[in-house]
Design an enzyme around this catalytic site. Structure first.
Site, mmCIF file in Angstrom:
data_model
loop_
_atom_site.group_PDB
_atom_site.id
_atom_site.type_symbol
_atom_site.label_atom_id
_atom_site.label_comp_id
_atom_site.label_asym_id
_atom_site.label_seq_id
_atom_site.Cartn_x
_atom_site.Cartn_y
_atom_site.Cartn_z
ATOM 1 N N ARG A 1 0.831 -1.200 0.000
ATOM 2 C CA ARG A 1 0.000 0.000 0.000
ATOM 3 C C ARG A 1 0.872 1.259 0.000
ATOM 4 O O ARG A 1 1.950 1.283 0.601
ATOM 5 C CB ARG A 1 -0.879 -0.013 1.251
ATOM 6 C CG ARG A 1 -1.885 1.135 1.381
ATOM 7 C CD ARG A 1 -2.926 1.083 0.288
ATOM 8 N NE ARG A 1 -4.136 1.840 0.671
ATOM 9 C CZ ARG A 1 -5.025 2.281 -0.195
ATOM 10 N NH1 ARG A 1 -4.861 2.060 -1.492
ATOM 11 N NH2 ARG A 1 -6.093 2.924 0.212
ATOM 12 N N THR B 1 -8.950 -0.204 -10.058
ATOM 13 C CA THR B 1 -8.233 -1.353 -9.493
ATOM 14 C C THR B 1 -8.273 -2.513 -10.474
ATOM 15 O O THR B 1 -9.087 -2.540 -11.385
ATOM 16 C CB THR B 1 -8.879 -1.750 -8.145
ATOM 17 O OG1 THR B 1 -8.869 -0.623 -7.277
ATOM 18 C CG2 THR B 1 -8.163 -2.900 -7.455
ATOM 19 N N GLU C 1 -6.053 3.822 -7.509
ATOM 20 C CA GLU C 1 -7.223 4.429 -6.896
ATOM 21 C C GLU C 1 -8.270 4.761 -7.935
ATOM 22 O O GLU C 1 -8.755 3.854 -8.575
ATOM 23 C CB GLU C 1 -6.864 5.637 -6.025
ATOM 24 C CG GLU C 1 -7.679 5.702 -4.726
ATOM 25 C CD GLU C 1 -8.924 6.546 -4.763
ATOM 26 O OE1 GLU C 1 -8.908 7.652 -5.303
ATOM 27 O OE2 GLU C 1 -9.941 6.083 -4.209
ATOM 28 N N SER D 1 -7.734 0.643 2.914
ATOM 29 C CA SER D 1 -8.073 0.120 1.586
ATOM 30 C C SER D 1 -9.213 -0.885 1.704
ATOM 31 O O SER D 1 -9.501 -1.402 2.782
ATOM 32 C CB SER D 1 -6.845 -0.573 0.976
ATOM 33 O OG SER D 1 -7.173 -1.214 -0.232
ATOM 34 N N SER D 2 -9.849 -1.150 0.565
ATOM 35 C CA SER D 2 -10.833 -2.231 0.466
ATOM 36 C C SER D 2 -10.302 -3.406 -0.337
ATOM 37 O O SER D 2 -11.009 -4.411 -0.486
ATOM 38 C CB SER D 2 -12.113 -1.710 -0.201
ATOM 39 O OG SER D 2 -12.661 -0.649 0.526
ATOM 40 N N GLY E 1 -13.074 -2.550 -7.650
ATOM 41 C CA GLY E 1 -14.382 -2.016 -7.299
ATOM 42 C C GLY E 1 -14.425 -1.058 -6.133
ATOM 43 O O GLY E 1 -15.507 -0.749 -5.645
ATOM 44 N N GLY E 2 -13.282 -0.580 -5.626
ATOM 45 C CA GLY E 2 -13.330 0.307 -4.475
ATOM 46 C C GLY E 2 -13.933 -0.422 -3.285
ATOM 47 O O GLY E 2 -13.720 -1.619 -3.095
#
Length: 577
Positions: A108, A396, A416, A461-462, A483-484
């Site tokens: 990250r 992503t 992002e 983050s997801s 997909g966030g």
């Protein structure tokens, strides 16, 4: 050497309840799946055919799963620049079949040393408009994907690092055909939001976007790849490339940031302990904090496991229970999940079986909760846990690989939002991941927010690369999606489709997307699924219809070999031998 994490399949408290036996109303259950791909030896599923072909080339040369993943990521930097690349970050899982160990890697991005909690506030202390913040130097974090890939390659790679870059170098010099998806995203994007070099690359002199089939060359990126291939990630984090990154960020005419060469030189990827949750006798594993993905997925699985969801795919009673559990998990996520180097994230408490039982008791099987709030897990340390103000976007990609030795690699990689900060350096785009922090550092009560900006911190983050092990502990599935924050919903849908509804990986990827957050319940817009929207509305849900463009890439390990499925919503393919 990275610490090795042994995956132990533990017993889990299981409550019994009556099966949900109502039939699914008439209607479609999903898009037409792409063909199920079968292989005996190895397989890769990636978001663009050229990336999958590069990965397959490495597998055929005797490469390990990580070798294929690196080759695919480099090609994705070129051909899917709106979604990921070496200017961004990633989370990864690697399964070592011989040692029976699973390791998670955190690549990250980090906030520069010059970042402050007020980074995204204006002179009056109000949050900046999101587009203004995202498309500027303010939003750029220190990229982490290259450092993390090298960390995994040093331990598990079988082919030389330099060889893994050759397909991308060739394509960057010769040019690639702009895909329909890239052309569509460009048509929907304002050229004025791009910094000049990126604008000139993606648009012509009249600001017309590159069209499908246009041959786009990127010799600058080829030169960058050649330098990194020869000299390793040091060529990126130190020297001329690092200097150009820092200079570009600090001189961004839209809004300058503070990212420096020192920030780049001091970046470290981190091996981390995976987060695993038993479910139906299996073990579902993903990336832990600063990713919120695996914790949220684990909470939902732990909440719904006592219920029998298996009557039919998408039966409204099952979907209602799933979205109610997701809403609870997202409320906890917003308050507690952040970088564990800065906040004592209560992962153990959030996954405690008694805590999850208490959250489960909030669900009415017949009616939606009017509001959901974060719970109070056991042993919450006194710290910064204000009500969150983070808003996230998703640009992503996902790469899933299984090699001939049974090793598996799940890579979720991002810059992002689409095209990141829309700033290009030496042929690649820079991320805008710092906008995954909360713009407001404190909530209305003055309590510090866990996911506020701090120097050196990684934004929540997801991303959730996922690997599932069967009841015998053997590798069963490798999956993930872009997909966030909806990554969590997409992965959960797929897990239920595979385990509870017995769909194959292609059918699971194509299944209608749905899910619940603290902000409501979401369902894909297609009219074929109006019946499900109506059934959920009848239970009191405020159903929001919207495009939910997942990019699920799934591999199943079966007694007869490998099966691969790529999401029909995007351009991904499964390839194998």
């Amino acid at each position: 050497m990275s610490p090795r994490i042994l995956i132990v399949l533990t017993a889990f408290f299981f409550l019994t309840s009556p099966a949900l036996a109502l039939d699914m109303p008439e209607g479609e259950s999903g898009l037409t799946p792409k063909p199920l791909v079968k292989a005996k030896e190895h397989m890769i599923v990636a978001a663009h055919p050229l990336a999958a072909e590069a990965g397959l080339e490495m597998l055929r040369k005797g490469g390990a799963a990580i070798d294929a993943g690196i080759a695919a990521q480099m090609v994705l930097t070129l051909v899917e620049p709106q979604s990921s690349g070496i200017g961004g970050g990633a989370f990864m899982l690697y399964w070592d079949a011989a040692a029976q160990t699973l390791t998670s890697y955190d690549g990250r991005e980090t906030a520069p040393a010059g970042a402050t909690p007020e980074l995204f506030l204006d002179a009056d202390g109000e949050p900046l408009p999101r587009d203004e913040a995202m498309h500027s130097g303010l939003s750029v974090g220190v990229p982490g994907v290259l450092a993390a890939l090298k960390l995994v390659h040093d331990e598990y790679g079988k082919l030389p690092w330099e060889e893994l870059f050759q397909p991308a170098i060739k394509l960057a010099r010769a040019g690639f055909s702009v895909s329909p998806r890239l052309a569509t995203v460009l048509r929907e994007t304002d050229p004025n939001s791009f910094a000049p070099s990126a604008r000139a690359y993606f648009f012509d002199e009249n600001d017309r976007p590159r069209q499908t089939g246009y041959i786009l060359e990127n010799p600058e990126l080829a030169d960058t790849f050649e330098s990194i291939a020869r000299n390793g990630p040091d060529a990126f984090y130190e020297g001329a490339i690092a200097e150009d990154i820092a200079k570009t960020v600090q001189n961004d005419p839209r809004k300058p940031g503070t990212l420096s060469t020192d920030d780049l030189a001091h970046y470290n990827a981190e091996p981390r302990r995976p987060v695993c949750m038993p479910y139906r006798g299996r073990s579902v594993c993903g990336a832990g904090p600063p990713s919120s993905g695996a914790v949220a997925v684990s909470q939902v699985l732990g909440i719904v496991e006592p219920f029998d969801l298996r009557a039919t795919p998408l039966n409204p009673e099952a979907v209602h229970l799933i979205v109610e559990a997701e809403r609870l998990a997202f409320a906890d996520r917003a308050r507690y999940l952040a970088d564990p180097g800065f906040v004592p994230v209560p992962v153990t408490g959030l996954l405690d079986k008694d805590y999850l039982a208490g959250r489960r008791a909030l669900i009415d099987p017949a009616r939606a909760q009017k509001t959901v709030t974060a719970g109070t897990p056991p042993v919450v340390p006194p710290s910064a846990f204000g009500r969150d103000h983070t808003k996230e976007k998703g640009g992503t990609s996902q790469v899933s690989v299984v090699d001939r030795w049974g090793e598996a690699f799940s890579l979720t990689t991002s810059i992002e939002s689409a095209f990141g900060a829309r700033t290009m350096v030496r042929g690649f785009l820079l991320n805008n991941q710092l906008t995954d922090f909360s713009f407001l550092p404190k909530d209305e009560d003055g309590t510090a927010i866990a996911n506020r900006v701090e120097p050196g911190k990684r934004p929540r983050s997801s991303m959730d690369p996922t690997i599932i092990f069967g009841p015998d502990g053997a590798l069963e599935y490798v999956l993930g999606s872009p997909g966030g924050p909806a990554i969590i919903l997409f992965n959960l849908k797929t897990i239920f489709a595979l385990i509870d509804w017995n769909l194959d990986v292609a059918e699971a990827a194509a299944l209608v997307n749905f899910g619940g957050t603290a902000h409501g319940v979401f369902l894909e817009t297609d009219a074929r699924w109006d019946w499900l929207a109506g059934a959920l509305t009848a239970k009191g849900h405020d159903v929001k219809r919207m495009p939910m463009t997942s990019g699920l890439h799934v591999i199943a390990v079966t007694p007869d070999g490998l099966e691969g499925g790529a999401d029909p919503r995007r351009e991904g393919v499964a390839l194998g031998d």
